[in-house]
Motif scaffolding. Structure first.
Motif, PDB file in Angstrom:
ATOM      1  N   THR A  54      32.843  42.575  47.295  1.00  0.00           N
ATOM      2  CA  THR A  54      33.625  43.594  47.984  1.00  0.00           C
ATOM      3  C   THR A  54      33.296  43.546  49.473  1.00  0.00           C
ATOM      4  N   PRO A  55      34.245  43.934  50.329  1.00  0.00           N
ATOM      5  CA  PRO A  55      33.969  43.932  51.766  1.00  0.00           C
ATOM      6  C   PRO A  55      32.790  44.850  52.103  1.00  0.00           C
ATOM      7  N   ALA A  56      31.914  44.377  52.956  1.00  0.00           N
ATOM      8  CA  ALA A  56      30.756  45.185  53.348  1.00  0.00           C
ATOM      9  C   ALA A  56      31.179  46.448  54.081  1.00  0.00           C
ATOM     10  N   SER A  57      32.352  46.397  54.702  1.00  0.00           N
ATOM     11  CA  SER A  57      32.822  47.522  55.515  1.00  0.00           C
ATOM     12  C   SER A  57      33.805  48.423  54.774  1.00  0.00           C
ATOM     13  N   MET A  58      33.764  48.417  53.446  1.00  0.00           N
ATOM     14  CA  MET A  58      34.686  49.269  52.685  1.00  0.00           C
ATOM     15  C   MET A  58      34.511  50.738  53.065  1.00  0.00           C
ATOM     16  N   LYS A  59      35.631  51.440  53.149  1.00  0.00           N
ATOM     17  CA  LYS A  59      35.617  52.848  53.523  1.00  0.00           C
ATOM     18  C   LYS A  59      36.014  53.716  52.332  1.00  0.00           C
ATOM     19  N   PRO A  60      35.362  54.855  52.162  1.00  0.00           N
ATOM     20  CA  PRO A  60      35.702  55.755  51.057  1.00  0.00           C
ATOM     21  C   PRO A  60      37.166  56.181  51.123  1.00  0.00           C
ATOM     22  N   GLY A  61      37.805  56.215  49.974  1.00  0.00           N
ATOM     23  CA  GLY A  61      39.186  56.673  49.908  1.00  0.00           C
ATOM     24  C   GLY A  61      40.225  55.606  50.214  1.00  0.00           C
ATOM     25  N   ILE A  62      39.781  54.397  50.577  1.00  0.00           N
ATOM     26  CA  ILE A  62      40.696  53.305  50.893  1.00  0.00           C
ATOM     27  C   ILE A  62      40.702  52.311  49.733  1.00  0.00           C
ATOM     28  N   THR A  63      41.901  51.864  49.343  1.00  0.00           N
ATOM     29  CA  THR A  63      41.992  50.835  48.310  1.00  0.00           C
ATOM     30  C   THR A  63      42.260  49.474  48.955  1.00  0.00           C
ATOM     31  N   TYR A  64      41.888  48.426  48.246  1.00  0.00           N
ATOM     32  CA  TYR A  64      41.936  47.072  48.801  1.00  0.00           C
ATOM     33  C   TYR A  64      42.664  46.121  47.853  1.00  0.00           C
ATOM     34  N   PRO A  65      43.304  45.089  48.409  1.00  0.00           N
ATOM     35  CA  PRO A  65      43.871  44.046  47.547  1.00  0.00           C
ATOM     36  C   PRO A  65      42.760  43.389  46.733  1.00  0.00           C
ATOM     37  N   VAL A  66      43.136  42.830  45.609  1.00  0.00           N
ATOM     38  CA  VAL A  66      42.154  42.159  44.761  1.00  0.00           C
ATOM     39  C   VAL A  66      42.695  40.806  44.311  1.00  0.00           C
ATOM     40  N   VAL A  67      41.800  39.843  44.219  1.00  0.00           N
ATOM     41  CA  VAL A  67      42.110  38.551  43.607  1.00  0.00           C
ATOM     42  C   VAL A  67      41.205  38.391  42.390  1.00  0.00           C
ATOM     43  N   PHE A  68      41.817  38.220  41.227  1.00  0.00           N
ATOM     44  CA  PHE A  68      41.078  37.901  40.009  1.00  0.00           C
ATOM     45  C   PHE A  68      41.038  36.373  39.894  1.00  0.00           C
ATOM     46  N   ALA A  69      39.842  35.801  39.921  1.00  0.00           N
ATOM     47  CA  ALA A  69      39.680  34.345  39.957  1.00  0.00           C
ATOM     48  C   ALA A  69      39.239  33.827  38.596  1.00  0.00           C
ATOM     49  N   LEU A  70      40.013  32.894  38.041  1.00  0.00           N
ATOM     50  CA  LEU A  70      39.763  32.354  36.709  1.00  0.00           C
ATOM     51  C   LEU A  70      39.432  30.863  36.813  1.00  0.00           C
ATOM     52  N   HIS A  71      38.312  30.475  36.246  1.00  0.00           N
ATOM     53  CA  HIS A  71      37.805  29.113  36.404  1.00  0.00           C
ATOM     54  C   HIS A  71      38.370  28.157  35.348  1.00  0.00           C
ATOM     55  N   GLY A  72      38.095  26.871  35.548  1.00  0.00           N
ATOM     56  CA  GLY A  72      38.460  25.855  34.576  1.00  0.00           C
ATOM     57  C   GLY A  72      37.386  25.690  33.511  1.00  0.00           C
ATOM     58  N   ILE A  73      37.697  24.965  32.463  1.00  0.00           N
ATOM     59  CA  ILE A  73      36.768  24.759  31.360  1.00  0.00           C
ATOM     60  C   ILE A  73      35.533  23.983  31.838  1.00  0.00           C
TER      61      ILE A  73
END
Length: 214
Positions: free
Chosen positions: A11-30
Motif C-alpha cells: 500500500t502507498p506509504a502516504s495513504m490518507k484516512p478516508g481515501i480509497t485507492y485503485p487496486v491491482v490484483f496480481a496473479l502469477h504463473g505456475i
C-alpha cells in the motif's frame, strides 16, 4: 470473512484516512509466487494498492492455482474452484482495505493471465481492466461460463514472438474474441519467449498508470 488465499500486499506509504485507492490484483504463473508478479509493477507502489495472490497448490519452487493435464488443458474442477475463490478474495480485499471499487484491475502472467481473463469475463463491471501476459481464454470459458457485460472493460494483451507454450496465434485469437466485446483493447507482441520482457513490463506500468487516472 477470512481470506481464501495467502497474499502479499503493498500500500502507498502516504495513504490518507478516508481515501480509497485503485487496486491491482496480481496473479502469477505456475511455479512462481505472488512476489514475482508484484515485482513487475513495483514502481507503482506509491500510486495504488497492489495485492499479489499466492496460488493455493504447491508446484516445484512456487505455487499454482490449478494443475494441468497438459498445456492448455487444466484440471477443470481445480480451475473452477480457483475462479470462485478469486472472486471471493476480491470481495474480501475490497472490504478489508481502502480500495476504490470502481478501479479494480487484474494483472496476470501465463496461468495468472488465463485466470485474469476468465475473471474479467465472469465478473463484468466489478473489474475495470485486465492486463494479461502470455495467456489465453479457455474454450470452455467461452462456451460454458456465464459471460457478463464487458463493454466497459479495458484490456491489454501481450505475448512473446518466440513463446513455445502460447505462441502469438494464441494471443491473436484472444484479441479477435475480445475486440468486439470490450471498451478498449491493446494487443502487443514482444521479442521474448514465455516470459515478461523489460519492454513488456515498462508498457504494463505505463498502461496501468494511464488507466487508473482515466
Amino acid at each position: 470473512m477470512t481470506s481464501p488465499f495467502a497474499y502479499t500486499i503493498h500500500t502507498p506509504a502516504s495513504m490518507k484516512p478516508g481515501i480509497t485507492y485503485p487496486v491491482v490484483f496480481a496473479l502469477h504463473g505456475i511455479g512462481y509466487t505472488e512476489k514475482d508478479m508484484i515485482s513487475v509493477i513495483e514502481e507503482l507502489n506509491e500510486e495504488l494498492i497492489v495485492i499479489g495472490v499466492r496460488g493455493q497448490r504447491p508446484y516445484e519452487n512456487g505455487y499454482a492455482y490449478y494443475y494441468l493435464k497438459g498445456y492448455g488443458n487444466p484440471e477443470r474442477e481445480q480451475f473452477d474452484e480457483s475462479v470462485g475463490m478469486l472472486d471471493r478474495f476480491i470481495d474480501y480485499a475490497a472490504n478489508r482495505y481502502p480500495i476504490d471499487r470502481e478501479r479494480m484491475y487484474l494483472l496476470g502472467f501465463s496461468q495468472g493471465a488465463i485466470l485474469s481473463l476468465t475473471l474479467a469475463l465472469r465478473l463484468g463491471k466489478k473489474i475495470k481492466g485486465v492486463l494479461a501476459m502470455n495467456g489465453y481464454i479457455p474454450s470452455f470459458v467461452k462456451e460454458e461460463y456465464p459471460i457478463q457485460s464487458t463493454d466497459h472493460l479495458s484490456v491489454f494483451l501481450s505475448d512473446g514472438q518466440d513463446d513455445p507454450i502460447f505462441p502469438p496465434h494464441i494471443g491473436e485469437e484472444s484479441y479477435q474474441y475480445l475486440k468486439e466485446r470490450v471498451g478498449s483493447i491493446r494487443y502487443q507482441t514482444y521479442a521474448a519467449a514465455h516470459e515478461i520482457s523489460d519492454a513488456n513490463r515498462e508498457d504494463a506500468v505505463a498502461w496501468i498508470r494511464m488507466e487508473v487516472t482515466r
